[in-house]
Design a protein around this motif. Structure first.
Motif, mmCIF file in Angstrom:
data_model
loop_
_atom_site.group_PDB
_atom_site.id
_atom_site.type_symbol
_atom_site.label_atom_id
_atom_site.label_comp_id
_atom_site.label_asym_id
_atom_site.label_seq_id
_atom_site.Cartn_x
_atom_site.Cartn_y
_atom_site.Cartn_z
ATOM 1 N N LEU A 191 20.514 5.475 -58.817
ATOM 2 C CA LEU A 191 21.421 6.297 -58.004
ATOM 3 C C LEU A 191 22.039 7.414 -58.845
ATOM 4 O O LEU A 191 22.510 8.409 -58.313
ATOM 5 C CB LEU A 191 22.536 5.438 -57.393
ATOM 6 N N LYS A 192 22.015 7.235 -60.170
ATOM 7 C CA LYS A 192 22.645 8.243 -61.028
ATOM 8 C C LYS A 192 21.892 9.576 -61.017
ATOM 9 O O LYS A 192 22.426 10.597 -61.417
ATOM 10 C CB LYS A 192 22.784 7.721 -62.452
ATOM 11 N N TYR A 193 20.644 9.564 -60.550
ATOM 12 C CA TYR A 193 19.868 10.810 -60.497
ATOM 13 C C TYR A 193 20.265 11.682 -59.317
ATOM 14 O O TYR A 193 19.804 12.806 -59.183
ATOM 15 C CB TYR A 193 18.366 10.501 -60.429
ATOM 16 N N LEU A 194 21.083 11.130 -58.428
ATOM 17 C CA LEU A 194 21.482 11.908 -57.261
ATOM 18 C C LEU A 194 22.640 12.836 -57.611
ATOM 19 O O LEU A 194 23.492 12.502 -58.432
ATOM 20 C CB LEU A 194 21.871 10.971 -56.124
ATOM 21 N N ASP A 232 18.523 14.776 -54.210
ATOM 22 C CA ASP A 232 17.777 14.222 -55.336
ATOM 23 C C ASP A 232 17.484 15.336 -56.329
ATOM 24 O O ASP A 232 16.561 16.115 -56.153
ATOM 25 C CB ASP A 232 16.478 13.597 -54.809
ATOM 26 N N LEU A 286 27.450 11.718 -41.281
ATOM 27 C CA LEU A 286 26.416 12.765 -41.283
ATOM 28 C C LEU A 286 25.074 12.162 -40.856
ATOM 29 O O LEU A 286 24.369 12.713 -40.009
ATOM 30 C CB LEU A 286 26.308 13.379 -42.682
ATOM 31 N N ILE A 287 24.750 11.015 -41.419
ATOM 32 C CA ILE A 287 23.474 10.365 -41.087
ATOM 33 C C ILE A 287 23.405 10.078 -39.582
ATOM 34 O O ILE A 287 22.392 10.328 -38.937
ATOM 35 C CB ILE A 287 23.315 9.063 -41.903
ATOM 36 N N GLU A 330 22.917 13.343 -37.686
ATOM 37 C CA GLU A 330 21.557 13.846 -37.884
ATOM 38 C C GLU A 330 20.556 13.081 -37.026
ATOM 39 O O GLU A 330 19.569 13.635 -36.554
ATOM 40 C CB GLU A 330 21.158 13.748 -39.358
ATOM 41 N N GLU A 356 29.557 10.257 -45.554
ATOM 42 C CA GLU A 356 28.122 10.531 -45.560
ATOM 43 C C GLU A 356 27.423 9.814 -44.402
ATOM 44 O O GLU A 356 26.494 10.346 -43.804
ATOM 45 C CB GLU A 356 27.489 10.064 -46.881
ATOM 46 N N THR A 357 27.873 8.597 -44.111
ATOM 47 C CA THR A 357 27.219 7.840 -43.046
ATOM 48 C C THR A 357 27.461 8.474 -41.670
ATOM 49 O O THR A 357 26.648 8.304 -40.766
ATOM 50 C CB THR A 357 27.715 6.376 -43.045
ATOM 51 N N PHE A 386 27.244 16.389 -49.454
ATOM 52 C CA PHE A 386 26.276 15.320 -49.233
ATOM 53 C C PHE A 386 25.460 15.172 -50.523
ATOM 54 O O PHE A 386 25.655 15.925 -51.477
ATOM 55 C CB PHE A 386 25.359 15.677 -48.038
ATOM 56 N N VAL A 387 24.568 14.195 -50.567
ATOM 57 C CA VAL A 387 23.783 13.977 -51.793
ATOM 58 C C VAL A 387 22.421 14.676 -51.709
ATOM 59 O O VAL A 387 21.925 14.981 -50.626
ATOM 60 C CB VAL A 387 23.521 12.480 -52.029
#
Lengths: 208, 208
Positions: free
Chosen positions: B49-52, B63, B101-102, B105, B98-99, B60-61
């Motif tokens: 998750l640290k790559y996000l 990659d 937003l999901i 969407e 964030e959820t 928002f996140v």
């Protein structure tokens, strides 16, 4: 729409007990927002679980790492409870889960040994790993003291628990002078008004 | 009685949303019993998750890793939604999480941009990080198109949500031609019998 690391996280975490897809999603975002250090700390907390070993007698966990220094040949595969010379080896509580052991230990009233069977399948039947553990116990009893003083079968008072109690009590009857189970009744702090009929019946039958 | 790795695991996991000490304990044993590979896989799912990265416009996140190849200078800090040229930049939905937003969407009905504010504190007041995000939005609107076509404030229909709607709607009124919120009424599949008075009142008022 979600990046792959989140998808993977959700996929893996939503298979864990009590965590659904929705909560796994929330957890992912919570962790991401808590920053890199926190993410690494959490990952390490999981990764470090790999240093734990399963006791070869009761199947509880022990820290193999902290044992390394004072390991003796006999004790190397055993947990602290099974190693404890002050506990009575011929009184054995058979339980479903590690958390049941923790709860029983918290009472400080039980000074025997344990056997963790593993969670019961929804089928109601014992799984092969559970049968192996029971056989393991039988062999140990036979070898070490012929017959146990007492075997306490401490399963949840549910339909499955009662069913498995009957099966296992019958199977183990040659191996113990006494086979018991936990008393039933109104829990401390509970209310008679909300107790179901079976509980109330038990409470009446076992009045004292 | 519990080995240190389990204690640390419980300590860290019981602070996560929706996970108490009891569930953290269950999770620890579940993971230990699932074996070394599974433990490492789960730890990696967290570590990855640290790559996000967090989008610098909507928060928002995205990659960052998968972006490296086709990164252009303008887009490097933006998520896929903010980068999407087919979405309308001057319609902005302000949401808490964030959820949310999901979920929005998933309807495929909203083709504007977002601003994630972060979860509201129990105090009812906006936190400084939330005020910063609102200011960020104001500056962006001013710079990019003077005034937004519409700002949809999509908070949960709770006391806090309503309170924060009022505060933010007032603050943003110079920055949008129209400020709206989500319609209220009986949810699809819901039952009138079980709808609370406020919901039913909304449903009556907004009948169509």
């Amino acid at each position: 729409m979600l990046p792959d690391p989140i998808k993977t996280f959700i996929q893996i975490f939503s298979t864990l007990p009590g965590i659904g897809i929705r909560q796994a999603t929330r957890l992912a975002f919570k962790l991401i927002n808590s920053g890199r250090n926190r993410i690494e700390e959490t990952a390490k907390a999981i990764s470090d679980l790999k240093y734990l070993k399963i006791c070869s007698e009761c199947f509880f966990v022990y820290d193999a790492d902290s044992r390394r220094l004072n390991a003796d040949k006999r004790g190397i595969n055993l947990c602290n409870i099974c190693l404890d010379q002050n506990r009575q080896k011929d009184i054995i509580a058979i339980i479903e889960k590690e958390t049941d052991l923790i709860s029983l230990e918290r009472t400080k009233k039980f000074k025997g040994h344990y056997l963790i069977l593993g969670e019961f399948a929804k089928t109601g039947f014992l799984e092969s790993s559970q049968k192996l553990r029971l056989n393991h116990l039988k062999n140990r009893i036979k070898k070490e003291f012929g017959q146990a003083e007492e075997i306490i079968i401490a399963f949840n008072p549910t339909t499955y628990g009662d069913l498995n109690f009957s099966v296992i009590a019958k199977e183990l009857s040659p191996f113990a002078k006494k086979i018991t189970r936990l008393g039933r009744g109104i829990p401390t702090g509970g209310e008679i008004e909300f107790a179901d009929e079976e509980t109330l019946t038990s409470a009446l039958e076992r009045r004292n």
